[in-house]
Scaffold this motif. Structure first.
Motif, PDB file in Angstrom:
ATOM      1  N   LEU A 138       0.843  -1.194   0.000  1.00 56.51           N
ATOM      2  CA  LEU A 138       0.000   0.000   0.000  1.00 56.51           C
ATOM      3  C   LEU A 138       0.884   1.252   0.000  1.00 56.51           C
ATOM      4  O   LEU A 138       2.038   1.214   0.414  1.00 56.51           O
ATOM      5  CB  LEU A 138      -0.937   0.005   1.196  1.00 56.51           C
ATOM      6  CG  LEU A 138      -0.398   0.221   2.605  1.00 56.51           C
ATOM      7  CD1 LEU A 138      -1.548   0.418   3.576  1.00 56.51           C
ATOM      8  CD2 LEU A 138       0.465  -0.933   3.057  1.00 56.51           C
ATOM      9  N   THR A 139       0.320   2.340  -0.512  1.00 57.04           N
ATOM     10  CA  THR A 139       1.039   3.606  -0.582  1.00 57.04           C
ATOM     11  C   THR A 139       0.193   4.715   0.033  1.00 57.04           C
ATOM     12  O   THR A 139      -1.018   4.556   0.222  1.00 57.04           O
ATOM     13  CB  THR A 139       1.356   3.992  -2.035  1.00 57.04           C
ATOM     14  OG1 THR A 139       0.111   4.211  -2.730  1.00 57.04           O
ATOM     15  CG2 THR A 139       2.165   2.917  -2.744  1.00 57.04           C
ATOM     16  N   GLN A 140       0.847   5.836   0.318  1.00 61.60           N
ATOM     17  CA  GLN A 140       0.120   6.968   0.880  1.00 61.60           C
ATOM     18  C   GLN A 140      -1.006   7.412  -0.040  1.00 61.60           C
ATOM     19  O   GLN A 140      -2.140   7.638   0.403  1.00 61.60           O
ATOM     20  CB  GLN A 140       1.078   8.134   1.129  1.00 61.60           C
ATOM     21  CG  GLN A 140       0.365   9.361   1.699  1.00 61.60           C
ATOM     22  CD  GLN A 140       1.281  10.572   1.752  1.00 61.60           C
ATOM     23  OE1 GLN A 140       2.205  10.702   0.956  1.00 61.60           O
ATOM     24  NE2 GLN A 140       1.028  11.457   2.697  1.00 61.60           N
ATOM     25  N   SER A 141      -0.720   7.548  -1.335  1.00 60.88           N
ATOM     26  CA  SER A 141      -1.745   8.037  -2.256  1.00 60.88           C
ATOM     27  C   SER A 141      -2.919   7.068  -2.347  1.00 60.88           C
ATOM     28  O   SER A 141      -4.086   7.495  -2.444  1.00 60.88           O
ATOM     29  CB  SER A 141      -1.151   8.274  -3.649  1.00 60.88           C
ATOM     30  OG  SER A 141      -0.592   7.086  -4.176  1.00 60.88           O
ATOM     31  N   LEU A 142      -2.642   5.770  -2.285  1.00 55.34           N
ATOM     32  CA  LEU A 142      -3.713   4.778  -2.288  1.00 55.34           C
ATOM     33  C   LEU A 142      -4.617   4.943  -1.073  1.00 55.34           C
ATOM     34  O   LEU A 142      -5.843   5.007  -1.189  1.00 55.34           O
ATOM     35  CB  LEU A 142      -3.119   3.369  -2.315  1.00 55.34           C
ATOM     36  CG  LEU A 142      -4.093   2.224  -2.030  1.00 55.34           C
ATOM     37  CD1 LEU A 142      -5.115   2.097  -3.137  1.00 55.34           C
ATOM     38  CD2 LEU A 142      -3.341   0.912  -1.830  1.00 55.34           C
ATOM     39  N   VAL A 143      -4.009   5.019   0.104  1.00 54.51           N
ATOM     40  CA  VAL A 143      -4.800   5.140   1.328  1.00 54.51           C
ATOM     41  C   VAL A 143      -5.592   6.445   1.325  1.00 54.51           C
ATOM     42  O   VAL A 143      -6.786   6.467   1.692  1.00 54.51           O
ATOM     43  CB  VAL A 143      -3.895   5.036   2.575  1.00 54.51           C
ATOM     44  CG1 VAL A 143      -4.701   5.274   3.845  1.00 54.51           C
ATOM     45  CG2 VAL A 143      -3.220   3.663   2.628  1.00 54.51           C
ATOM     46  N   VAL A 144      -4.979   7.525   0.887  1.00 56.75           N
ATOM     47  CA  VAL A 144      -5.684   8.811   0.819  1.00 56.75           C
ATOM     48  C   VAL A 144      -6.883   8.712  -0.123  1.00 56.75           C
ATOM     49  O   VAL A 144      -7.979   9.204   0.187  1.00 56.75           O
ATOM     50  CB  VAL A 144      -4.722   9.932   0.390  1.00 56.75           C
ATOM     51  CG1 VAL A 144      -5.492  11.203   0.023  1.00 56.75           C
ATOM     52  CG2 VAL A 144      -3.728  10.225   1.507  1.00 56.75           C
ATOM     53  N   ASP A 145      -6.702   8.076  -1.276  1.00 60.29           N
ATOM     54  CA  ASP A 145      -7.813   7.931  -2.222  1.00 60.29           C
ATOM     55  C   ASP A 145      -8.961   7.132  -1.611  1.00 60.29           C
ATOM     56  O   ASP A 145     -10.143   7.466  -1.800  1.00 60.29           O
ATOM     57  CB  ASP A 145      -7.335   7.243  -3.504  1.00 60.29           C
ATOM     58  CG  ASP A 145      -6.502   8.152  -4.390  1.00 60.29           C
ATOM     59  OD1 ASP A 145      -6.457   9.370  -4.133  1.00 60.29           O
ATOM     60  OD2 ASP A 145      -5.879   7.636  -5.343  1.00 60.29           O
ATOM     61  N   LEU A 146      -8.632   6.066  -0.894  1.00 57.55           N
ATOM     62  CA  LEU A 146      -9.679   5.268  -0.247  1.00 57.55           C
ATOM     63  C   LEU A 146     -10.391   6.077   0.833  1.00 57.55           C
ATOM     64  O   LEU A 146     -11.630   6.033   0.942  1.00 57.55           O
ATOM     65  CB  LEU A 146      -9.078   4.002   0.354  1.00 57.55           C
ATOM     66  CG  LEU A 146      -8.496   2.986  -0.628  1.00 57.55           C
ATOM     67  CD1 LEU A 146      -7.828   1.836   0.115  1.00 57.55           C
ATOM     68  CD2 LEU A 146      -9.569   2.442  -1.565  1.00 57.55           C
ATOM     69  N   LEU A 147      -9.631   6.814   1.628  1.00 62.01           N
ATOM     70  CA  LEU A 147     -10.235   7.637   2.682  1.00 62.01           C
ATOM     71  C   LEU A 147     -11.143   8.707   2.085  1.00 62.01           C
ATOM     72  O   LEU A 147     -12.256   8.932   2.581  1.00 62.01           O
ATOM     73  CB  LEU A 147      -9.141   8.286   3.531  1.00 62.01           C
ATOM     74  CG  LEU A 147      -8.310   7.344   4.405  1.00 62.01           C
ATOM     75  CD1 LEU A 147      -7.125   8.099   5.008  1.00 62.01           C
ATOM     76  CD2 LEU A 147      -9.155   6.725   5.510  1.00 62.01           C
ATOM     77  N   GLN A 148     -10.695   9.361   1.028  1.00 58.95           N
ATOM     78  CA  GLN A 148     -11.532  10.379   0.392  1.00 58.95           C
ATOM     79  C   GLN A 148     -12.804   9.766  -0.153  1.00 58.95           C
ATOM     80  O   GLN A 148     -13.892  10.355  -0.046  1.00 58.95           O
ATOM     81  CB  GLN A 148     -10.748  11.085  -0.713  1.00 58.95           C
ATOM     82  CG  GLN A 148      -9.661  12.006  -0.185  1.00 58.95           C
ATOM     83  CD  GLN A 148      -8.897  12.708  -1.286  1.00 58.95           C
ATOM     84  OE1 GLN A 148      -8.929  12.297  -2.444  1.00 58.95           O
ATOM     85  NE2 GLN A 148      -8.194  13.771  -0.935  1.00 58.95           N
TER      86      GLN A 148
END
Length: 197
Positions: free
Chosen positions: A106-116
């Motif tokens: 997992l990456t930061q951008s992936l987690v951010v996209d899921l959270l958004q």
């Protein structure tokens, strides 16, 4: 608030050594997952241990979250997920992001996209989709906790996803890592080669 639930209770029998302690570069799988969650502002994390719990706990002086030991880890992923959910402060949390330790890419951008996606959609199951295939990690809103706690013990979280299609948001991603499961020594060798490129 979304809480990280990191599932690291399995025996790693096919790998032959505890998967949370395997390394990508200078970090263990577990360290990488925690770092990425923190970088995406998932600051409260729950680590579920089972097999090898004592060995793993001895290496966790750096971990600042909650540690839950599932003594019934042999019953499978659902049992460990329930153990993690039991440690969530339900009055403060809006949901959990479930991260199996053997899926460390997992990456930061992936987690951010899921959270958004979670915050904007009002959906209670949010997951990444790469090339028409669903991957990990998965966010479950707190309204799904009862379903997770009462699902058949021999099932995985996929059982809940399959039975609640109206709650699902699929987030298209271009990260193949959402599909990568490190389960055997060959998987790990391939990961090391790919990561070194």
């Amino acid at each position: 608030m979304i809480v990280g639930v990191i599932l690291a209770a399995g025996a790693s029998s096919r790998m032959g050594t505890p998967k949370p302690l395997l390394k990508i570069g200078e970090e263990t799988f577990l360290q990488r997952i925690v770092r990425v969650l923190h970088s995406a502002r998932v600051m409260e994390n729950i680590l579920v241990l089972g097999s090898h719990a004592e060995q793993l706990q001895a290496s966790l002086s750096w971990f600042d979250g909650k540690i839950v030991v599932n003594n019934h880890w042999e019953q499978g992923q659902m049992c460990s997920l329930r153990a993690g959910l039991s440690a969530v402060e339900i009055e403060k949390a809006h949901g959990v992001i479930v991260c199996p330790v053997d899926r460390p890419l997992l990456t930061q951008s992936l987690v951010v996209d899921l959270l958004q996606g979670f915050w904007k959609s009002n959906k209670n199951i949010v997951l990444p989709k790469y090339n028409e295939r669903r991957g990990h990690p998965v966010i479950f809103g707190t309204s799904m906790f009862d379903a997770l706690q009462t699902a058949p013990m021999n099932e995985s979280a996929r059982f809940i996803i399959h039975n609640h299609p109206e709650e699902i948001l699929e987030v298209p991603v271009d990260e193949e890592g959402v599909l990568v499961n490190i389960d055997t020594p060959d998987d790990y060798k391939f990961l090391q080669m790919k990561f070194a490129q």
